[in-house]
Design a protein around this motif. Structure first.
Motif, PDB file in Angstrom:
ATOM      1  N   ASP A 162      11.923  16.162  41.133  1.00 46.13           N
ATOM      2  CA  ASP A 162      12.733  15.048  41.814  1.00 46.13           C
ATOM      3  C   ASP A 162      13.176  15.679  43.184  1.00 46.13           C
ATOM      4  N   ASP A 164      13.077  16.561  47.111  1.00 48.34           N
ATOM      5  CA  ASP A 164      12.820  15.824  48.340  1.00 48.34           C
ATOM      6  C   ASP A 164      11.626  15.522  48.983  1.00 48.34           C
ATOM      7  N   CYS A 180      12.857   9.210  37.523  1.00 45.67           N
ATOM      8  CA  CYS A 180      12.775  10.612  36.709  1.00 45.67           C
ATOM      9  C   CYS A 180      12.292   9.996  35.044  1.00 45.67           C
ATOM     10  N   ALA A 183      14.853   8.164  32.857  1.00 43.66           N
ATOM     11  CA  ALA A 183      15.401   6.950  33.166  1.00 43.66           C
ATOM     12  C   ALA A 183      15.653   6.265  31.790  1.00 43.66           C
ATOM     13  N   GLN A 187      15.790   0.448  32.816  1.00 45.17           N
ATOM     14  CA  GLN A 187      15.484   0.806  34.268  1.00 45.17           C
ATOM     15  C   GLN A 187      13.859   1.070  34.246  1.00 45.17           C
ATOM     16  N   ALA A 203      14.822   5.644  42.025  1.00 44.89           N
ATOM     17  CA  ALA A 203      16.279   5.977  41.232  1.00 44.89           C
ATOM     18  C   ALA A 203      17.264   6.043  42.212  1.00 44.89           C
ATOM     19  N   PRO A 204      18.366   5.269  41.551  1.00 46.66           N
ATOM     20  CA  PRO A 204      19.666   5.233  42.398  1.00 46.66           C
ATOM     21  C   PRO A 204      20.134   6.523  42.987  1.00 46.66           C
ATOM     22  N   GLN A 205      20.037   7.747  41.852  1.00 46.42           N
ATOM     23  CA  GLN A 205      20.655   8.838  41.942  1.00 46.42           C
ATOM     24  C   GLN A 205      19.939   9.694  43.162  1.00 46.42           C
ATOM     25  N   LEU A 206      18.439   9.136  43.394  1.00 46.77           N
ATOM     26  CA  LEU A 206      17.718   9.960  44.448  1.00 46.77           C
ATOM     27  C   LEU A 206      17.647   9.375  45.691  1.00 46.77           C
ATOM     28  N   ALA A 208      19.955   8.071  47.809  1.00 50.55           N
ATOM     29  CA  ALA A 208      21.168   8.434  48.855  1.00 50.55           C
ATOM     30  C   ALA A 208      20.346   9.771  49.317  1.00 50.55           C
ATOM     31  N   ARG A 209      20.189  10.751  48.290  1.00 49.28           N
ATOM     32  CA  ARG A 209      19.784  12.318  48.756  1.00 49.28           C
ATOM     33  C   ARG A 209      18.540  12.009  49.573  1.00 49.28           C
TER      34      ARG A 209
END
Length: 301
Positions: A162, A164, A180, A183, A187, A203-206, A208-209
């Motif tokens: 995961d 960047d 990931c 999940a 999802q 994936a939402p957690q990824l 924004a980053r």
């Protein structure tokens, strides 16, 4: 494996074509387990090359989504197969009867990148669910080859990687989904159906980053990105907002109360006017220009 289909395609020892009723001899003790499994026909012996997959047909039924799995770990493939072919825990019998969620079937499996690419060419599944770390041919190389060959195969990456760089590289190669391996079941199945229907999923957690990195992956532009949006009509801007929010064409059609064909036409105009390669770049541009903000309200003005 040969690239051309035949009545009896070559497969590794012990591999079985699902539904064929025949099994090749098992490997001798100490030898590797079967590397690939093929189900060329899909459910009920019907060819599964409908695109966009999962879109209701004239009878109102959603054709199944045919999936090719690529992962070097047999247990991981078995886990994915079970999760994807088991009805979602939250799905009701009424929803299933109404055809609100397309069935997911496994068209084939591969343990390395060479077999994954070969099966993608021969079976033309709706979605390739792949790990990035594949032996013989890296997952990124598989994605690029499928994209460059313009195969009607959409790609969802499911991996432990995961970082960047890997996410940006996968998107740049042509993947339209990235999850990931931890999940949740719902999802994963939702991501497969969204990607099959022409949407994009990260994936939402990824998201924004890596958004900043995805922005950097855009080709250089003359003038401001905001000015580039001036070439769009108000309806095209509205469609771009929904694309950036991750909606598939069918979902956008429902929201805007227009046909899916009309939505596809608008998306095509957006990509052409903004000189974008695909929906992923369109999403990045929408965030880069402030048309859509992470977690913020939609702004189609």
């Amino acid at each position: 494996m040969a690239d051309q289909p035949s009545a009896d395609p070559a497969e590794p020892p012990g591999a079985r074509a699902a539904g064929s009723g025949t099994e090749r001899p098992a490997p001798a003790a100490g030898m590797a387990a079967p590397a690939s499994t093929v189900n060329p026909a899909g459910p009920a012996g019907t060819a599964g090359t409908s695109h966009l997959a999962g879109v209701p047909n004239a009878a109102g039924r959603r054709p199944p989504v045919r999936v090719l799995l690529a992962d070097p770990a047999p247990l991981q493939r078995a886990g994915l197969r079970t999760l994807l072919t088991t009805p979602d825990a939250g799905a009701t019998a009424a929803a299933a009867a109404a055809g609100s969620a397309a069935e997911i079937v496994i068209a084939g499996e591969a343990a390395d990148g060479v077999d994954a690419l070969d099966l993608a060419r021969r079976l033309l599944p709706d979605v390739l669910v792949t790990e990035l770390a594949l032996p013989r041919l890296d997952g990124l190389a598989v994605i690029r080859a499928i994209t460059e060959a313009r195969l009607p195969v959409r790609i969802l990456v499911v991996t432990d990687e995961d970082t960047d760089d890997r996410i940006v590289a996968a998107a740049g190669a042509g993947a339209t989904g990235y999850l990931c391996k931890d999940a949740p079941h719902d999802q994963l199945t939702a991501a497969v159906r969204t990607v099959a229907a022409g949407g994009a999923v990260i994936a939402p957690q990824l998201l924004a980053r890596v958004l900043r990195r995805l922005t950097e992956a855009l080709p250089a532009r003359s003038g401001s990105g905001t000015a580039a949006l001036d070439a769009l009509t108000s309806r095209e801007r509205e469609v771009l907002v929904h694309v950036a929010r991750g909606l598939a064409n069918t979902e956008i059609a429902e929201v805007l109360q227009v046909s899916e064909t009309t939505v596809k036409t608008h998306v095509g105009h957006v990509l052409t006017k903004l000189r974008l390669r695909d929906r992923t770049q369109a999403v990045v541009l929408a965030y880069e220009t402030g048309l859509v903000k992470p977690g913020g309200p939609q702004d189609g003005r």
